[in-house]
Design a protein around this motif. Structure first.
Motif, PDB file in Angstrom:
ATOM      1  N   HIS A  27       0.830  -1.208   0.000  1.00 21.07           N
ATOM      2  CA  HIS A  27       0.000   0.000   0.000  1.00 21.07           C
ATOM      3  C   HIS A  27       0.863   1.256   0.000  1.00 21.07           C
ATOM      4  CE1 HIS A  27      -4.038  -1.608   0.199  1.00 21.07           C
ATOM      5  NE2 HIS A  27      -3.552  -2.584   0.944  1.00 21.07           N
ATOM      6  N   ASP A  28       0.264   2.323  -0.510  1.00 18.16           N
ATOM      7  CA  ASP A  28       0.948   3.608  -0.609  1.00 18.16           C
ATOM      8  C   ASP A  28       1.435   4.069   0.773  1.00 18.16           C
ATOM      9  OD1 ASP A  28       1.788   6.074  -1.420  1.00 18.16           O
ATOM     10  OD2 ASP A  28       0.067   6.387  -2.761  1.00 18.16           O
ATOM     11  N   THR A  29       2.631   4.631   0.803  1.00 20.13           N
ATOM     12  CA  THR A  29       3.182   5.101   2.081  1.00 20.13           C
ATOM     13  C   THR A  29       2.776   6.550   2.381  1.00 20.13           C
ATOM     14  OG1 THR A  29       5.218   5.605   0.901  1.00 20.13           O
ATOM     15  CG2 THR A  29       5.160   3.528   2.113  1.00 20.13           C
ATOM     16  N   ASP A  30       1.894   7.084   1.550  1.00 22.24           N
ATOM     17  CA  ASP A  30       1.298   8.403   1.824  1.00 22.24           C
ATOM     18  C   ASP A  30      -0.186   8.216   2.076  1.00 22.24           C
ATOM     19  OD1 ASP A  30       3.097  10.458   1.803  1.00 22.24           O
ATOM     20  OD2 ASP A  30       3.269  10.411  -0.394  1.00 22.24           O
ATOM     21  N   TYR A  31      -0.740   9.043   2.930  1.00 22.55           N
ATOM     22  CA  TYR A  31      -2.193   8.983   3.123  1.00 22.55           C
ATOM     23  C   TYR A  31      -2.678  10.413   3.290  1.00 22.55           C
ATOM     24  CZ  TYR A  31      -6.762   7.371   4.776  1.00 22.55           C
ATOM     25  OH  TYR A  31      -8.112   7.122   4.901  1.00 22.55           O
ATOM     26  N   ASP A  32      -3.777  10.686   2.646  1.00 25.27           N
ATOM     27  CA  ASP A  32      -4.344  12.028   2.708  1.00 25.27           C
ATOM     28  C   ASP A  32      -5.238  12.107   3.948  1.00 25.27           C
ATOM     29  OD1 ASP A  32      -4.981  14.537   1.995  1.00 25.27           O
ATOM     30  OD2 ASP A  32      -6.404  13.977   0.399  1.00 25.27           O
ATOM     31  N   TRP A  33      -4.596  12.348   5.101  1.00 20.02           N
ATOM     32  CA  TRP A  33      -5.360  12.338   6.362  1.00 20.02           C
ATOM     33  C   TRP A  33      -6.466  13.385   6.292  1.00 20.02           C
ATOM     34  CZ3 TRP A  33      -4.059   8.115   8.756  1.00 20.02           C
ATOM     35  CH2 TRP A  33      -2.739   7.646   8.726  1.00 20.02           C
ATOM     36  N   PRO A  34      -7.684  13.023   6.624  1.00 17.21           N
ATOM     37  CA  PRO A  34      -8.799  13.968   6.479  1.00 17.21           C
ATOM     38  C   PRO A  34      -8.837  15.012   7.596  1.00 17.21           C
ATOM     39  CG  PRO A  34      -9.575  11.921   7.451  1.00 17.21           C
ATOM     40  CD  PRO A  34      -8.121  11.716   7.128  1.00 17.21           C
ATOM     41  N   GLU A  35      -9.505  16.131   7.312  1.00 17.72           N
ATOM     42  CA  GLU A  35      -9.804  17.092   8.378  1.00 17.72           C
ATOM     43  C   GLU A  35     -10.912  16.489   9.228  1.00 17.72           C
ATOM     44  OE1 GLU A  35      -8.279  19.719   9.191  1.00 17.72           O
ATOM     45  OE2 GLU A  35      -6.920  19.457   7.491  1.00 17.72           O
ATOM     46  N   LEU A  36     -10.718  16.429  10.512  1.00 13.42           N
ATOM     47  CA  LEU A  36     -11.730  15.825  11.383  1.00 13.42           C
ATOM     48  C   LEU A  36     -12.210  16.844  12.406  1.00 13.42           C
ATOM     49  CD1 LEU A  36      -9.854  12.470  12.122  1.00 13.42           C
ATOM     50  CD2 LEU A  36     -11.821  12.753  10.607  1.00 13.42           C
ATOM     51  N   PRO A  37     -13.490  16.803  12.760  1.00 10.24           N
ATOM     52  CA  PRO A  37     -13.950  17.682  13.837  1.00 10.24           C
ATOM     53  C   PRO A  37     -13.410  17.212  15.186  1.00 10.24           C
ATOM     54  CG  PRO A  37     -15.749  16.258  13.070  1.00 10.24           C
ATOM     55  CD  PRO A  37     -14.563  15.979  12.189  1.00 10.24           C
ATOM     56  N   SER A  38     -13.285  18.141  16.118  1.00 10.11           N
ATOM     57  CA  SER A  38     -12.784  17.787  17.457  1.00 10.11           C
ATOM     58  C   SER A  38     -13.627  16.692  18.101  1.00 10.11           C
ATOM     59  CB  SER A  38     -12.806  19.014  18.379  1.00 10.11           C
ATOM     60  OG  SER A  38     -12.011  20.038  17.859  1.00 10.11           O
ATOM     61  N   GLU A  39     -14.911  16.698  17.793  1.00  8.33           N
ATOM     62  CA  GLU A  39     -15.815  15.752  18.466  1.00  8.33           C
ATOM     63  C   GLU A  39     -15.853  14.372  17.821  1.00  8.33           C
ATOM     64  OE1 GLU A  39     -16.808  16.339  21.439  1.00  8.33           O
ATOM     65  OE2 GLU A  39     -15.784  18.244  21.134  1.00  8.33           O
ATOM     66  N   GLN A  40     -15.051  14.179  16.765  1.00 11.87           N
ATOM     67  CA  GLN A  40     -15.025  12.873  16.109  1.00 11.87           C
ATOM     68  C   GLN A  40     -14.587  11.778  17.094  1.00 11.87           C
ATOM     69  OE1 GLN A  40     -15.678  12.366  12.806  1.00 11.87           O
ATOM     70  NE2 GLN A  40     -15.112  10.209  12.705  1.00 11.87           N
ATOM     71  N   PRO A  41     -15.378  10.710  17.245  1.00  9.14           N
ATOM     72  CA  PRO A  41     -14.918   9.620  18.116  1.00  9.14           C
ATOM     73  C   PRO A  41     -13.600   9.051  17.597  1.00  9.14           C
ATOM     74  CG  PRO A  41     -17.241   9.366  17.602  1.00  9.14           C
ATOM     75  CD  PRO A  41     -16.708  10.453  16.710  1.00  9.14           C
ATOM     76  N   ALA A  42     -12.616   8.908  18.482  1.00  7.07           N
ATOM     77  CA  ALA A  42     -11.280   8.473  18.056  1.00  7.07           C
ATOM     78  C   ALA A  42     -10.854   7.188  18.750  1.00  7.07           C
ATOM     79  CB  ALA A  42     -10.261   9.575  18.351  1.00  7.07           C
ATOM     80  N   GLY A  43     -11.371   6.969  19.949  1.00  5.33           N
ATOM     81  CA  GLY A  43     -10.947   5.803  20.713  1.00  5.33           C
ATOM     82  C   GLY A  43     -12.095   5.252  21.526  1.00  5.33           C
ATOM     83  N   MET A  44     -11.871   4.079  22.063  1.00  8.14           N
ATOM     84  CA  MET A  44     -12.907   3.456  22.881  1.00  8.14           C
ATOM     85  C   MET A  44     -12.271   2.422  23.806  1.00  8.14           C
ATOM     86  SD  MET A  44     -16.313   1.723  21.494  1.00  8.14           S
ATOM     87  CE  MET A  44     -17.800   1.938  22.421  1.00  8.14           C
ATOM     88  N   CYS A  45     -12.768   2.385  25.035  1.00  6.74           N
ATOM     89  CA  CYS A  45     -12.245   1.421  25.993  1.00  6.74           C
ATOM     90  C   CYS A  45     -13.378   1.078  26.954  1.00  6.74           C
ATOM     91  CB  CYS A  45     -11.070   2.055  26.744  1.00  6.74           C
ATOM     92  SG  CYS A  45     -10.191   0.937  27.810  1.00  6.74           S
ATOM     93  N   TYR A  46     -13.464  -0.180  27.341  1.00  5.64           N
ATOM     94  CA  TYR A  46     -14.521  -0.590  28.275  1.00  5.64           C
ATOM     95  C   TYR A  46     -13.976  -0.661  29.685  1.00  5.64           C
ATOM     96  CZ  TYR A  46     -17.966  -1.396  24.680  1.00  5.64           C
ATOM     97  OH  TYR A  46     -18.875  -1.202  23.671  1.00  5.64           O
ATOM     98  N   THR A  47     -14.839  -0.267  30.607  1.00  4.31           N
ATOM     99  CA  THR A  47     -14.474  -0.326  32.012  1.00  4.31           C
ATOM    100  C   THR A  47     -15.444  -1.262  32.710  1.00  4.31           C
ATOM    101  OG1 THR A  47     -14.134   1.000  33.997  1.00  4.31           O
ATOM    102  CG2 THR A  47     -15.870   1.743  32.523  1.00  4.31           C
ATOM    103  N   SER A  48     -14.956  -1.934  33.755  1.00  2.77           N
ATOM    104  CA  SER A  48     -15.842  -2.861  34.454  1.00  2.77           C
ATOM    105  C   SER A  48     -16.784  -2.078  35.337  1.00  2.77           C
ATOM    106  CB  SER A  48     -15.033  -3.799  35.332  1.00  2.77           C
ATOM    107  OG  SER A  48     -13.992  -4.329  34.588  1.00  2.77           O
ATOM    108  N   GLY A  49     -18.026  -2.429  35.295  1.00  2.00           N
ATOM    109  CA  GLY A  49     -18.978  -1.793  36.192  1.00  2.00           C
ATOM    110  C   GLY A  49     -19.002  -2.538  37.513  1.00  2.00           C
TER     111      GLY A  49
END
Ligand code: ADP
Length: 551
Positions: free
Chosen positions: A159-181
């Motif tokens: 695959h190409d070693t360049d990527y046209d990273w998009p402009e993202l809004p600050s509120e864009q979900p970026a990560g996720m992790c579960y915590t035990s209740g």
């Protein structure tokens, strides 16, 4: 929207690759050490993003990982969020049932799997409809038996070693992790780009855990634990060399990595450091490059801070939560305490610390009033700030309970001294924390009570020198039940359903579980009555129950 004005992770990757192209990213992988530079890392990250594009991953999709701390895992850390997808780190130490629940709840499109965990995930996935449509990709260059899918190196190759990273809004979900209740299923916490950006900048402030271009950073805390406390992002932002300790590092591996790579900052739960300390007592280990050990997840014992002090290494005791991305407070010594005697300083440094810049907190007592900062009064700690989540993923009932007027209710009961140092005095939650990992007492109780000879059961965590806490079960047998061998039957029952390290170290018979005024089991009373008198037996072999040093 014109580009570049939002708060996203992308500039951190850009900065490291442009300002520190030759700085290394090093990993202890199952087949030996691997090394790349930030310049190469950026290219590999772009290749991965292109590969994910081709695979059909779109903005908003979730990309799961089921991995230890490795360089390939780190590649997903920037590729997935920066293309607008969401990095979802899954804790491989959870029981299969939780893993299935989490994969279904998060709706992961693909999951990258460490080769050493292939059998574990294959077992959880077998016949499970929760895994339908989820592609498993092995994080390696050759296939493994348990998983029938592409391997990572094939997936990214060409695959190409360049990527046209998009402009993202600050509120864009970026990560996720579960915590035990404390009750019920694990709860998902989504990290937006802005939360991760804020967390990185807070960490980079002098009273956070800053990392610079002459640092060598080794996160021992797993990358499936709140992004290894955000360290891969913070280290990249600062242009620090990164060292990933790979699958199941033991004290010997950690010592060798510290020596050979010249680690300056490392981080993990107390259990890991107790193991390293013991190892250093018996072996010649050169810790001279090490500046700081970040200790969190459970309380850092004073003796640990002293031990490292004696070797010229600063322990920074930190407190945080999954819901906070995770760092909340760090026990830096305030400048006006620098002339105090050593013991006074140690007392401060053993507390959970002072809030990092950017966060606010308040402590509310049982009557709903704010407590005095006198080190005596205590109440529940509430926090808020840009790195703190405002809600759980798809869990309105948990939101009701854990959030109030924009504040996160931490469930930690604390006092605050006149200098503003927070000290955890108890946990409102009754989950047991062993080696940095949660064990749900409620689940164990329910499973034990399923035994026909048990009328009531409760499980509490008792203090343990190495694992901080280990579960002990208190069981009220039914009238006339044969007690002989009942404890073994209970352990066998649990063994079928739960990982070894969840099994109680002791099963004690009692005549009645103490109750609160509202009829709930009073673990507080039970702890007071029994903790000192329980004799732990070798029951569940805590040596092999070692989630952190075992991983
Ligand atoms: P972590 O990755 O920090 O373990 P979790 O969300 O799993 O994050 O656990 C958060 C909880 O762990 C806190 O609410 C607190 O009860 C406990 N905890 C975290 N850090 C400390 C610490 N330094 N001392 C005592 N307890 C801690």
């Amino acid at each position: 929207m014109p580009g570049g004005h939002t708060q996203t992770l992308r500039p951190f990757l850009w900065r490291a690759s442009k300002l520190y192209p030759d700085t290394e990213v090093v990993s202890r992988n199952h087949d030996g050490m691997s090394r790349q530079t930030y310049a190469e890392y950026e290219e590999r990250t772009a290749q991965l993003a292109n590969a994910l594009d081709e695979h059909g991953i779109e903005q908003g999709d979730r990309v799961g990982t089921f991995c230890w701390n490795t360089d390939r895992h780190f590649e997903v850390y920037f590729a997935a969020p920066s293309m607008g997808a969401q990095l979802h780190t899954i804790n491989p130490l959870l029981p299969d049932e939780h893993i299935r629940y989490i994969v279904d709840d998060a709706n992961d499109e693909v999951i990258f799997v460490d080769p050493s965990l292939a059998e574990k995930i294959a077992g959880a996935a077998e016949g499970a409809e929760e895994f339908e449509g989820v592609d498993l990709i092995v994080m390696d260059d050759s296939p493994v038996e348990a998983i029938d899918g592409p391997v990572y190196e094939e997936f990214v190759a060409g695959h190409d070693t360049d990527y046209d990273w998009p402009e993202l809004p600050s509120e864009q979900p970026a990560g996720m992790c579960y915590t035990s209740g404390t009750t019920g299923k694990p709860k998902g916490v989504e990290y937006t780009q802005s939360m991760l950006w804020s967390h990185t900048m807070m960490s980079q402030s002098p009273q956070g855990i800053p990392m610079e271009d002459d640092d060598v950073v080794m996160p021992v805390v797993p990358m499936f634990h709140v992004n290894a406390w955000g360290m891969p992002f913070t280290a990249t932002a600062g242009g620090a060399k990164q060292v990933f300790p790979g699958p199941s590092p033991d004290a010997d591996d950690l010592a060798r990595l510290i020596e050979e790579e010249g680690v300056t900052i490392t981080a993990g739960v107390p259990t890991v450091w107790l193991g390293l300390m013991e190892y250093c007592e018996d072996n010649e280990v050169d810790l001279s490059t090490l500046d700081q050990v970040i200790v969190g997840g459970s309380a850092a014992p004073e003796s640990m801070i002293r031990w490292f002090d004696d070797r010229g290494v600063e322990v920074l005791h930190a407190w945080g939560m999954t819901e906070m991305s995770p760092i909340g407070s760090v026990a830096h010594l305030k400048s006006d305490l620098e002339d105090e005697d050593y013991q006074t300083q140690l007392d401060k440094r053993s507390k959970q610390g002072i809030m990092v810049p950017g966060l606010e907190f308040k402590v509310i007592d049982e009557d709903g009033n704010r407590i005095a900062w006198d080190g005596e009064e205590f109440g529940e700690l509430y926090v808020r700030g840009p790195s703190v989540t405002k809600e759980y993923f798809k869990r309105p009932e948990a939101n009701e309970e854990d959030f109030e007027d924009g504040w996160l209710k931490t469930g930690d009961v604390v006092s605050v001294d006149p200098d503003g140092y927070i000290k955890i005095v108890d946990r409102a939650k009754d989950v047991i924390k062993s080696g940095g990992e949660w064990i749900s007492s409620v689940e164990l109780e329910n499973a034990i009570m399923a035994h026909e000879d048990v009328s009531e059961a409760t499980v509490i965590g008792v203090p343990h020198e190495k694992w901080q806490e280990r579960p002990v079960a208190f069981v009220v047998p039914t009238e006339g039940a044969d007690r002989e061998g009942l404890d073994d039957e209970i352990l066998e029952l649990l063994d079928e359903e739960y990982p070894k390290w969840w099994l109680p170290d002791a099963v004690e018979y009692i005549e009645e579980v103490p109750k609160t005024a509202t009829g709930k089991f009073s673990k507080k009373d039970l702890r007071e009555q029994y903790t000192g008198s329980v004799e732990l037996h070798e029951g569940s072999a805590p040596e092999e129950a070692a989630p952190e040093s075992d991983d």
